[in-house]
Every structure is written in structure tokens, then in C-alpha cells.
Enzyme design. Structure first.
Site, PDB file in Angstrom:
ATOM      1  N   LYS A   5     -19.471  30.854-132.523  1.00 50.21           N
ATOM      2  CA  LYS A   5     -20.046  30.180-131.345  1.00 50.21           C
ATOM      3  C   LYS A   5     -19.203  30.421-130.103  1.00 50.21           C
ATOM      4  O   LYS A   5     -19.741  30.577-129.017  1.00 50.21           O
ATOM      5  CB  LYS A   5     -20.206  28.674-131.596  1.00 50.21           C
ATOM      6  CG  LYS A   5     -21.340  28.362-132.565  1.00 50.21           C
ATOM      7  CD  LYS A   5     -21.836  26.930-132.429  1.00 50.21           C
ATOM      8  CE  LYS A   5     -23.049  26.701-133.321  1.00 50.21           C
ATOM      9  NZ  LYS A   5     -23.446  25.302-133.437  1.00 50.21           N
TER      10      LYS A   5
ATOM     11  N   LYS B  13     -29.409  34.782-139.811  1.00 49.52           N
ATOM     12  CA  LYS B  13     -30.174  33.590-140.200  1.00 49.52           C
ATOM     13  C   LYS B  13     -31.074  33.144-139.039  1.00 49.52           C
ATOM     14  O   LYS B  13     -30.745  33.373-137.869  1.00 49.52           O
ATOM     15  CB  LYS B  13     -29.234  32.465-140.648  1.00 49.52           C
ATOM     16  CG  LYS B  13     -28.536  31.768-139.528  1.00 49.52           C
ATOM     17  CD  LYS B  13     -27.895  30.454-139.975  1.00 49.52           C
ATOM     18  CE  LYS B  13     -27.267  29.770-138.773  1.00 49.52           C
ATOM     19  NZ  LYS B  13     -26.781  28.459-138.959  1.00 49.52           N
TER      20      LYS B  13
ATOM     21  N   LYS C  57     -31.447  28.516-133.898  1.00 49.28           N
ATOM     22  CA  LYS C  57     -31.826  28.083-132.559  1.00 49.28           C
ATOM     23  C   LYS C  57     -31.116  28.920-131.500  1.00 49.28           C
ATOM     24  O   LYS C  57     -31.548  28.999-130.375  1.00 49.28           O
ATOM     25  CB  LYS C  57     -31.409  26.622-132.359  1.00 49.28           C
ATOM     26  CG  LYS C  57     -32.158  25.664-133.252  1.00 49.28           C
ATOM     27  CD  LYS C  57     -31.383  24.350-133.363  1.00 49.28           C
ATOM     28  CE  LYS C  57     -31.981  23.444-134.415  1.00 49.28           C
ATOM     29  NZ  LYS C  57     -31.102  22.338-134.786  1.00 49.28           N
TER      30      LYS C  57
HETATM   31  P1  TYM Z   1     -27.996  22.222-138.016  1.00 51.18           P
HETATM   32  O1  TYM Z   1     -28.507  21.176-137.100  1.00 51.18           O
HETATM   33  O2  TYM Z   1     -27.674  23.569-137.428  1.00 51.18           O
HETATM   34  O3  TYM Z   1     -29.009  22.466-139.197  1.00 51.18           O
HETATM   35  C1  TYM Z   1     -29.573  21.397-139.976  1.00 51.18           C
HETATM   36  C2  TYM Z   1     -29.776  21.856-141.404  1.00 51.18           C
HETATM   37  O4  TYM Z   1     -30.594  23.030-141.448  1.00 51.18           O
HETATM   38  C3  TYM Z   1     -29.953  24.031-142.246  1.00 51.18           C
HETATM   39  N1  TYM Z   1     -30.307  25.358-141.685  1.00 51.18           N
HETATM   40  C4  TYM Z   1     -30.776  26.372-142.414  1.00 51.18           C
HETATM   41  N2  TYM Z   1     -31.052  26.482-143.737  1.00 51.18           N
HETATM   42  C5  TYM Z   1     -31.575  27.648-144.178  1.00 51.18           C
HETATM   43  N3  TYM Z   1     -31.819  28.720-143.368  1.00 51.18           N
HETATM   44  C6  TYM Z   1     -31.562  28.648-142.029  1.00 51.18           C
HETATM   45  N4  TYM Z   1     -31.841  29.691-141.252  1.00 51.18           N
HETATM   46  C7  TYM Z   1     -31.007  27.451-141.495  1.00 51.18           C
HETATM   47  N5  TYM Z   1     -30.643  27.040-140.250  1.00 51.18           N
HETATM   48  C8  TYM Z   1     -30.202  25.757-140.388  1.00 51.18           C
HETATM   49  C9  TYM Z   1     -28.471  23.752-142.105  1.00 51.18           C
HETATM   50  O5  TYM Z   1     -27.756  24.273-143.202  1.00 51.18           O
HETATM   51  C10 TYM Z   1     -28.446  22.232-142.111  1.00 51.18           C
HETATM   52  O6  TYM Z   1     -28.479  21.752-143.441  1.00 51.18           O
HETATM   53  N6  TYM Z   1     -23.182  20.973-138.599  1.00 51.18           N
HETATM   54  C11 TYM Z   1     -24.552  20.652-139.003  1.00 51.18           C
HETATM   55  C12 TYM Z   1     -24.985  19.239-138.688  1.00 51.18           C
HETATM   56  C13 TYM Z   1     -24.142  18.171-139.284  1.00 51.18           C
HETATM   57  C14 TYM Z   1     -24.101  17.800-140.648  1.00 51.18           C
HETATM   58  C15 TYM Z   1     -23.218  16.692-140.721  1.00 51.18           C
HETATM   59  C16 TYM Z   1     -24.744  18.286-141.798  1.00 51.18           C
HETATM   60  C17 TYM Z   1     -23.312  17.329-138.611  1.00 51.18           C
HETATM   61  N7  TYM Z   1     -22.762  16.433-139.478  1.00 51.18           N
HETATM   62  C18 TYM Z   1     -22.968  16.061-141.943  1.00 51.18           C
HETATM   63  C19 TYM Z   1     -24.463  17.650-143.004  1.00 51.18           C
HETATM   64  C20 TYM Z   1     -23.588  16.559-143.082  1.00 51.18           C
HETATM   65  C21 TYM Z   1     -25.493  21.568-138.263  1.00 51.18           C
HETATM   66  O7  TYM Z   1     -25.177  22.094-137.215  1.00 51.18           O
HETATM   67  O8  TYM Z   1     -26.738  21.674-138.829  1.00 51.18           O
END
Ligand code: TYM
Length: 329
Positions: free
Chosen positions: A111, A194, A197
């Protein structure tokens, strides 16, 4: 029943990767555990610079979480910034993780590289400490996430182990749980990256709110390869494998069964598109209904916030006590 926690950021629109990689499992798992799901707006703040955006995105994401099927009377759905314990425990986590550990996080490297020449917040660097707080506050046994979050759950475990070692047994050690199908949904135009966003163009991303014709078009234009054979091979044929993975996840069919069913790319693209349309169409309708009733949305969120607050306050209190901070006077 296991304690389950997972969160999602209110940045940009929810896409098929989030849905198949995370939300589907949140919904199917809500009756098998004591589940907590946070909309993590403070995490989104690491890259947000415009005023009045985050609040709107938070309410839209809440509508989406309820539209995909989370039941507020079963699952605890909360807004991170409404539970002040997240920020408070995050500081303690920052003091329990090392600069070296944070420097090795691939998400920070990726990032910050993408933002070269722009403002890179310190929050982007300490992000994993806040994520550890999210998880440990709820004594989560399991954290269902896509593959991309693996390193974040590992560092959370490392932090919990170190804290427990220093101050006595306080936190439950969580483990990551990855879905069988959909753990890594790739960009339809660039199937080696992947679906994300932060991609540069929208044409490879299926958004939950895309209309049916747009979804269809994006699948028809999905990048494959030139040898024309349908085999499931993620390394050599990432585009075809991604379509098979999406179709498998959307129809709940093993990918091996699907691979033998097709001899050409055209029908595979059509079927994948149709399956995703069938999946998303009713969700979109429910989403719009909810967005038209803001009072109801706020009520649903307050149910989760109240439950989350109770648990979070207890865990933070336990951490303060373990450290030996002077009790509140
Ligand atoms: P975030 O908001 O980017 O994504 C949310 C969830 O979606 C999954 N994901 C995907 N899975 C499969 N293929 C993809 N292309 C794909 N893009 C996103 C992510 O694995 C996630 O499960 N850091 C985390 C948010 C967070 C979090 C937490 C998660 C903050 N605190 C505590 C779990 C527990 C994040 O940016 O997810």
C-alpha cells in the site's frame, strides 16, 4: 460454541471478492458460533482524506451486510468507531508489537508503494495493531477471512502470545479460517491480482451493486488465454481457474466437477456470469429497501453496538488489570 470475529472496511464498494471470500461465510456461520462482525471505519481512515465520505460508506456497508443475510438478532454487527475500546486497546497493541514486525507486513509495503509521492499515514504502518485489538477484544477463537489477511492474523497471534507472556494469560489466541472456495477471487481483467477496491480499472471487478447487464458484460470480457482448453490450473491458466473458482463458489459445486463439464471458454463465461447474477440480484433489491429506511438501519446497528460494547469493555478492563495500570479513580 466458538467465538467468531471478522471485519470489513468501508472503503469503496463491496465486490465479489469480499462477498465470496468473506461475507458468504459470515452469513452461513452465524448460527454455528457466537459471531461478531465489525465495519472498521477507523481502518479506512488510514487512507481517507475527504470529509463526509466515511460515514456514508459505513451506512451503505451496514445495509449491504444486512442485505446479504446477517441477522442482527443473531450476529453482532457493529461500527468500530462507536466502540471506543478499539482505539484504546490498539495503543496497548502498538506497545506490544515491534517496529521490525510491522515493517515486514506485506500489506504496508504494497500500500505504501502504491502511494509513493503521496501522504502515507503512520496509521497505515500501525494498522495491524488496530486489527489485533479488533480481534482480541472479543476473545475470538476463529477469524474467517480471505487469504490476503493471513499475515494479519498471524501477527495478532504473536502479539497475544507476547502480551500473555509479559502480563499473564489475558487474551484468547485466534486462528484464521479460510473458505474452501472463493478464498482468493481474482480480477477478471488481471487474473494474477486479487479482485481489489484499489485496482486501477473497474472492468475486472464485479461490484455487488453492478446491474445484471454490467455483470454479464464483465464476465464475457474476462481475460483467459489462447489455448482454448478448460483445465483447472491456477499457475498456468489463472483466468480460466478464476472463472471456475467463481462458478464453484456461486453454485456450491466442487471445482473439479465443473472443470470436466466445459470444453470451451464461451459457455464457462456465460454460466459464471449467470450464476453471479442469480446470486446478487436479490441482494441488491434488499439493499435498496434498507437504504430507503435509514431509521431502521440505525436501529439494527444499535442492537449490535450495544452488545459489542459490553464485551469490549470487559476485555479492555482485563487487559488494564493484567498490565497493572492504576485502577480508575
Ligand atoms: P477488507 O475490508 O479488505 O476485506 C474484507 C474481507 O474480504 C476478503 N477479501 C477477499 N477474499 C477473497 N478474494 C478477494 N479478492 C478478496 N478481497 C477481500 C478479505 O480477506 C476480508 O476477509 N484488514 C481487513 C479488515 C479487518 C479485519 C479485522 C478482518 C480489520 N480488522 C479483524 C478480520 C478481523 C481488511 O482490510 O479487509
Amino acid at each position: 460454541m466458538p467465538r467468531v470475529l471478522s471485519c470489513i472496511q468501508p472503503t469503496g464498494s463491496v465486490h465479489l471478492g469480499n462477498y465470496l471470500g468473506a461475507l458468504v461465510n459470515w452469513v452461513s456461520g452465524q448460527h454455528d458460533g457466537n459471531v461478531y462482525h465489525g465495519i472498521v471505519d477507523l481502518h479506512a481512515l488510514t487512507v481517507t482524506e475527504s470529509p463526509q465520505v466515511l460515514g456514508n460508506q459505513t451506512i451503505e456497508l451496514a445495509a449491504m451486510l444486512f442485505a446479504v443475510g446477517l441477522d442482527p438478532n443473531v450476529a453482532t454487527v457493529f461500527v468500530q468507531s462507536h466502540i471506543h475500546e478499539h482505539s484504546e486497546l490498539a495503543w496497548i497493541m502498538e506497545c506490544t508489537v515491534s517496529f521490525g514486525e510491522l515493517s515486514r507486513m506485506t500489506q504496508f509495503k504494497d500500500k505504501s508503494a502504491k502511494r509513493e509521492g503521496e501522504f502515507i499515514s503512520a496509521g497505515l504502518f500501525t494498522y495491524p495493531a488496530l486489527q489485533a485489538a479488533d480481534i482480541l477484544l472479543y476473545d475470538a477463537d476463529e477469524v474467517p477471512v480471505g487469504e490476503d489477511q493471513r499475515q494479519h492474523i498471524e501477527i495478532t497471534r504473536d502479539i497475544a502470545v507476547r502480551f500473555n507472556h509479559r502480563f499473564g494469560d489475558t487474551f484468547v489466541l485466534p486462528k484464521a479460517v479460510h473458505p474452501k472456495a472463493g478464498a482468493r477471487v481474482m480480477d477478471l481483467q488481471d487474473p494474477t491480482s486479487k479482485m481489489s477496491k484499489s485496482a486501477t480499472t473497474d472492468s475486472g471487478i464485479i461490484y455487488m451493486l453492478d446491474d445484471n447487464a454490467t455483470i454479464d458484460k464483465k464476465f464475457k470480457r474476462a481475460v483467459t488465454d489462447s489455448d482454448g482448453v478448460v483445465i483447472y490450473d491456477r499457475e498456468k491458466k489463472p483466468g480460466v481457474a478464476n472463472l471456475l473458482d467463481i462458478l464453484a463458489a456461486a453454485t456450491n459445486t466442487p471445482v473439479e466437477t465443473l472443470a470436466t463439464k466445459y470444453t470451451q471458454y464461451g459457455p464457462l463465461k456465460n454460466d459464471a456470469g449467470d450464476a453471479v447474477v442469480a446470486l446478487l440480484d436479490p441482494i441488491r433489491t434488499r439493499y435498496h429497501e434498507l437504504m430507503n429506511d435509514r431509521g431502521e438501519l440505525a436501529r439494527l446497528l444499535s442492537i449490535g453496538n450495544d452488545r459489542a460494547r459490553e464485551v469490549a469493555a470487559q476485555t479492555l478492563g482485563r487487559a488494564h488489570q493484567a498490565i497493572g495500570l492504576l485502577p480508575r479513580i
